[in-house]
Motif scaffolding. Structure first.
Motif, mmCIF file in Angstrom:
data_model
loop_
_atom_site.group_PDB
_atom_site.id
_atom_site.type_symbol
_atom_site.label_atom_id
_atom_site.label_comp_id
_atom_site.label_asym_id
_atom_site.label_seq_id
_atom_site.Cartn_x
_atom_site.Cartn_y
_atom_site.Cartn_z
ATOM 1 N N MET A 1 50.386 36.140 58.173
ATOM 2 C CA MET A 1 49.910 35.812 56.826
ATOM 3 C C MET A 1 48.647 36.617 56.509
ATOM 4 N N LEU A 2 48.594 37.190 55.330
ATOM 5 C CA LEU A 2 47.444 37.974 54.884
ATOM 6 C C LEU A 2 46.739 37.205 53.775
ATOM 7 N N THR A 3 45.449 36.964 53.967
ATOM 8 C CA THR A 3 44.678 36.202 52.980
ATOM 9 C C THR A 3 43.538 37.060 52.450
ATOM 10 N N LEU A 4 43.428 37.163 51.152
ATOM 11 C CA LEU A 4 42.328 37.849 50.477
ATOM 12 C C LEU A 4 41.442 36.779 49.870
ATOM 13 N N ARG A 5 40.183 36.754 50.294
ATOM 14 C CA ARG A 5 39.307 35.664 49.883
ATOM 15 C C ARG A 5 38.104 36.194 49.105
ATOM 16 N N ASP A 6 38.139 35.998 47.795
ATOM 17 C CA ASP A 6 36.999 36.332 46.914
ATOM 18 C C ASP A 6 36.517 37.773 47.096
ATOM 19 N N ILE A 7 37.440 38.723 47.064
ATOM 20 C CA ILE A 7 37.094 40.136 47.259
ATOM 21 C C ILE A 7 36.404 40.687 46.012
ATOM 22 N N THR A 8 35.221 41.241 46.208
ATOM 23 C CA THR A 8 34.490 41.915 45.131
ATOM 24 C C THR A 8 34.161 43.332 45.575
ATOM 25 N N VAL A 9 34.513 44.300 44.746
ATOM 26 C CA VAL A 9 34.221 45.701 45.046
ATOM 27 C C VAL A 9 33.639 46.348 43.799
ATOM 28 N N ARG A 10 32.484 47.009 43.984
ATOM 29 C CA ARG A 10 31.858 47.741 42.877
ATOM 30 C C ARG A 10 31.793 49.213 43.248
ATOM 31 N N LEU A 11 32.225 50.059 42.339
ATOM 32 C CA LEU A 11 32.202 51.505 42.560
ATOM 33 C C LEU A 11 31.559 52.175 41.356
ATOM 34 N N GLY A 12 30.542 53.010 41.626
ATOM 35 C CA GLY A 12 29.891 53.733 40.538
ATOM 36 C C GLY A 12 29.292 52.831 39.482
ATOM 37 N N GLY A 13 28.781 51.679 39.918
ATOM 38 C CA GLY A 13 28.164 50.757 38.964
ATOM 39 C C GLY A 13 29.157 49.916 38.193
ATOM 40 N N ARG A 14 30.464 50.054 38.475
ATOM 41 C CA ARG A 14 31.482 49.291 37.758
ATOM 42 C C ARG A 14 32.169 48.344 38.734
ATOM 43 N N THR A 15 32.393 47.117 38.293
ATOM 44 C CA THR A 15 33.079 46.134 39.129
ATOM 45 C C THR A 15 34.586 46.363 39.019
ATOM 46 N N ILE A 16 35.208 46.727 40.136
ATOM 47 C CA ILE A 16 36.646 46.981 40.160
ATOM 48 C C ILE A 16 37.410 45.708 40.502
ATOM 49 N N LEU A 17 36.967 45.032 41.574
ATOM 50 C CA LEU A 17 37.550 43.753 41.975
ATOM 51 C C LEU A 17 36.473 42.690 41.857
ATOM 52 N N ASP A 18 36.815 41.570 41.238
ATOM 53 C CA ASP A 18 35.807 40.565 40.903
ATOM 54 C C ASP A 18 36.260 39.199 41.415
ATOM 55 N N GLY A 19 35.974 38.936 42.691
ATOM 56 C CA GLY A 19 36.385 37.655 43.263
ATOM 57 C C GLY A 19 37.891 37.522 43.385
ATOM 58 N N ALA A 20 38.575 38.604 43.743
ATOM 59 C CA ALA A 20 40.035 38.595 43.835
ATOM 60 C C ALA A 20 40.480 37.810 45.064
ATOM 61 N N SER A 21 41.381 36.855 44.857
ATOM 62 C CA SER A 21 41.849 36.012 45.957
ATOM 63 C C SER A 21 43.358 35.836 45.875
ATOM 64 N N ALA A 22 43.999 35.820 47.044
ATOM 65 C CA ALA A 22 45.431 35.545 47.128
ATOM 66 C C ALA A 22 45.799 35.332 48.578
ATOM 67 N N THR A 23 46.803 34.489 48.801
ATOM 68 C CA THR A 23 47.364 34.291 50.135
ATOM 69 C C THR A 23 48.813 34.745 50.087
ATOM 70 N N LEU A 24 49.129 35.789 50.852
ATOM 71 C CA LEU A 24 50.468 36.363 50.814
ATOM 72 C C LEU A 24 51.358 35.649 51.826
ATOM 73 N N PRO A 25 52.555 35.271 51.432
ATOM 74 C CA PRO A 25 53.431 34.540 52.348
ATOM 75 C C PRO A 25 53.868 35.401 53.525
ATOM 76 N N GLN A 26 53.958 34.797 54.697
ATOM 77 C CA GLN A 26 54.374 35.525 55.887
ATOM 78 C C GLN A 26 55.814 36.002 55.720
ATOM 79 N N ASN A 27 56.050 37.272 56.067
ATOM 80 C CA ASN A 27 57.354 37.927 55.933
ATOM 81 C C ASN A 27 57.817 38.017 54.476
ATOM 82 N N GLY A 28 56.876 37.831 53.558
ATOM 83 C CA GLY A 28 57.212 37.987 52.146
ATOM 84 C C GLY A 28 57.233 39.453 51.755
#
Length: 626
Positions: A1-28
């Protein structure tokens, strides 16, 4: 299972990912989608550890193997077969250890593990994957440095598929593939036994392979169950719900504003007015679902020319005088023909396209063009070679030097470049915007024949749909080379198979061709026999004008269906809350809204019936019905 928890990424002063979250189902099997520039590749780079997020975390089981394609294509004197076998690093290490190990107990463990991972069947599996991706036996034994960059990326993909990681990450895997290899890849991924996360704009792949859609929008992630078509339906429902909530909130806001305005000055109601003013200040606006207003394709209409536009009589073409790639070409192209060129990469599709674009001359036979024909030829190289420091306005002004500024602006506007977008430097444009700019440049003189070689590589799903609609509305001939079969099926009504050193009409449908490629039947067209190609069979007495009218009827029915669907959505919202009804439905009683809803439902059913009948008739004409 892959879990993304509140991912925030800023590049060049711009917010690309802003608290991105998801839990991917195993073998999905998850399709990661989003508009061009939304941050999909950034998210993948974060998952693989290439980018360190400003916040949040990526979590997965400790021993899980993550697999993705490195940016650098494999090279050197190794063969594709050897490179793919090396893709399974555990197998390679165990085989090397088995050669040198002197500890009998350890040697037994090594052989037991080799059996467990099917190490001894690996060569056969590697060869099957390479064949599926277009490598015949001779190509599998050539050094990697003898291949182009695109073919090297296929080797990298083959090695990744062969290694069978626990989490397989693919970023637009079909971009370097032809239709035939794309079909094979879809079938491979459908049966992949572990977790798959794939970035793709291929509607067919997203409908055939995935069981979840992970939608990236405004820096956030939303996981939808089902394939892409299911996602579109769910997104439409959520859009309607958001519109209803937004309308309700706006009505509440107006009531509060009106109360505050009327009661703030009166001592007896000032306290209540202050309370409502605080409520108003705390009210967070409900965002509308984002749409891209610049998504636009509109090809200028050419003046009429008498048919034929192009005729070939036993023509041959190639790059070396004594080595033609294609021979005995007997093709005729008329105005409004919609032709898709089929065949594996390397068979000569691009060579034929260049011959039609007048970039190559015939070595044998004859090739005749209508004297006044104008041709527009689009390739991926044009997108990649756009000057980085120029603007769309500067490029179009140079290309249309003999035209007034109003005409230059008009051509840019057809493809969504108005206002500030027309003066933005090319290096700041997204891949989809650069593709639109290249299309705007090659169609600036309203060509009679438009040749498109893989036009969708930089376009997201919505942009591809817009391109299909523009091609169907275009009044000239279209020659299409594309691995996107959804586009081929919707935009082409004639198939030409480039194979065996020649090109001939394929007297079958795309379904027939797909079955043939996947080994389910034999082609309906005989190729390479040297006889003149016959046009696709049509019912006796059906003229070109009648075919045009039939195609127009399908398009008009589709337009009516979309209009009625939009009206029904507005009526549903009005029936849910008549107070927020807008436009023609504002102020109507519930009974009248119900009558309008019934009429719109009946109109939609009628449009669907017309579309179905016209589509079936069109499919019959073009060979989809035997």
């Amino acid at each position: 299972m892959l879990t993304l928890r509140d991912i925030t990424v800023r590049l060049g002063g711009r917010t690309i990912l802003d608290g991105a979250s998801a839990t991917l189902p195993q073998n999905g099997k998850i399709g990661l989608i989003g508009r061009n520039g939304a941050g999909k590749s950034t998210l993948v780079k974060t998952i693989i550890g290439e980018l360190e997020p400003d916040g949040g975390s990526v979590e997965m089981p400790r021993r899980a193997r993550l697999g993705y394609i490195a940016q650098e294509a494999p090279s050197g004197t190794r063969t594709p077969f050897e490179a793919v076998l090396e893709g399974d690093t555990e197998r390679t290490a165990l085989l090397a250890e088995a050669e040198t190990c002197t500890d009998l107990d350890r040697l037994g463990d090594v052989h037991e593990r080799l059996i467990a991972i099917d190490a001894y069947t690996a060569p056969a599996r590697a060869a099957r994957i390479l064949v599926g991706l277009g490598f015949d036996e001779e190509m599998q034994g050539r050094p990697l440095d003898s291949f182009s960059g695109g073919w090297k990326m296929r080797v990298a993909l083959a090695a990744l598929l062969f290694s069978e990681p626990d989490v397989l990450l693919l970023d637009e895997p079909s971009n370097h593939l032809d239709l035939e290899a794309t079909l094979w890849l879809e079938n491979f991924l459908k049966s992949y036994p572990r977790t798959l996360l794939v970035i793709s704009h291929e509607r067919d792949l997203l409908n055939t392979v995935v069981d979840h859609i992970l939608h990236l929008q405004a820096g956030r992630l939303t996981l939808y169950p089902g394939d892409y078509d299911s996602f579109e339906r769910l997104r439409a429902e959520r859009a309607a719900q958001a519109a209803a909530a937004r309308a309700n909130q706006e009505a509440q806001r107006k009531k509060l504003q009106d109360y505050v305005a009327r009661n703030s000055a009166r001592a007896s109601t000032a306290k209540q007015a202050q309370s409502r003013a605080k409520m108003l200040a705390k009210m967070q606006p409900i965002a509308a679902m984002a749409e891209d207003p610049s998504l636009s394709f509109d090809f200028p209409s050419p003046n009429e020319l008498r048919p034929p536009l192009v005729t070939m009589d036993l023509a041959a073409v190639g790059y070396e005088a004594d080595k033609p790639i294609l021979r005995r070409l007997n093709l005729r192209i008329d105005p409004e023909d919609r032709i898709a060129l089929l065949g594996r990469n390397g068979n000569g599709k691009t060579t034929l396209a260049r011959l039609l674009a007048r970039q190559l001359q015939p070595m044998e036979g004859s090739l005749t063009f209508s004297p006044k024909i104008r041709i527009g030829y689009f390739t991926q190289y044009q997108v990649e070679e756009l000057p980085a420091n120029s603007t769309p306005l500067e490029l179009m002004t140079r290309a249309m030097a003999d035209k007034p500024p109003l005409a230059v602006r008009g051509q840019l506007g057809r493809f969504g470049f108005s206002g500030n977008r027309a003066t933005a430097e090319t290096r700041t444009l997204s891949g989809g915007e650069r593709a639109r700019l290249a299309l705007a440049l090659v169609t600036r003189d309203a060509p009679h024949m438009l040749i498109l070689d893989e036009p969708t590589n930089h376009l997201d799903v919505d942009a591809r749909e817009a391109l299909v609609q523009a091609l169907n509305a275009f009044e000239g001939a279209v020659i299409l080379v594309s691995h996107d079969r959804h586009m081929v099926e919707l935009a082409a009504d004639r198939l030409v198979l480039v194979d065996g050193g020649t090109a001939e009409n394929y007297d079958g449908s795309m379904d027939d061709y797909i079955d043939f490629v996947l080994g389910r039947n034999q082609p309906k067209a005989e190729v390479g026999g040297g006889k003149p190609a016959e046009p696709a069979k049509k019912p006796a007495g059906l003229s070109r004008d009648e075919l045009k009218a039939l195609r127009k009827k399908v398009t008009e029915a589709e337009t009516r269906m979309k209009r009625q669907q939009a009206q029904l959505a507005a009526l549903d919202a009005a029936l849910a809350d008549p107070a927020r009804a807008t436009g023609e439905f504002k102020g109507l009683a519930i009974g009248e809204l119900g009558r309008r809803h019934a009429a719109a439902t009946a109109a939609l059913e009628e449009a669907e019936t017309i579309w179905l009948e016209a589509s079936e008739a069109h499919d019959t004409v073009m060979g989809k019905v035997a």
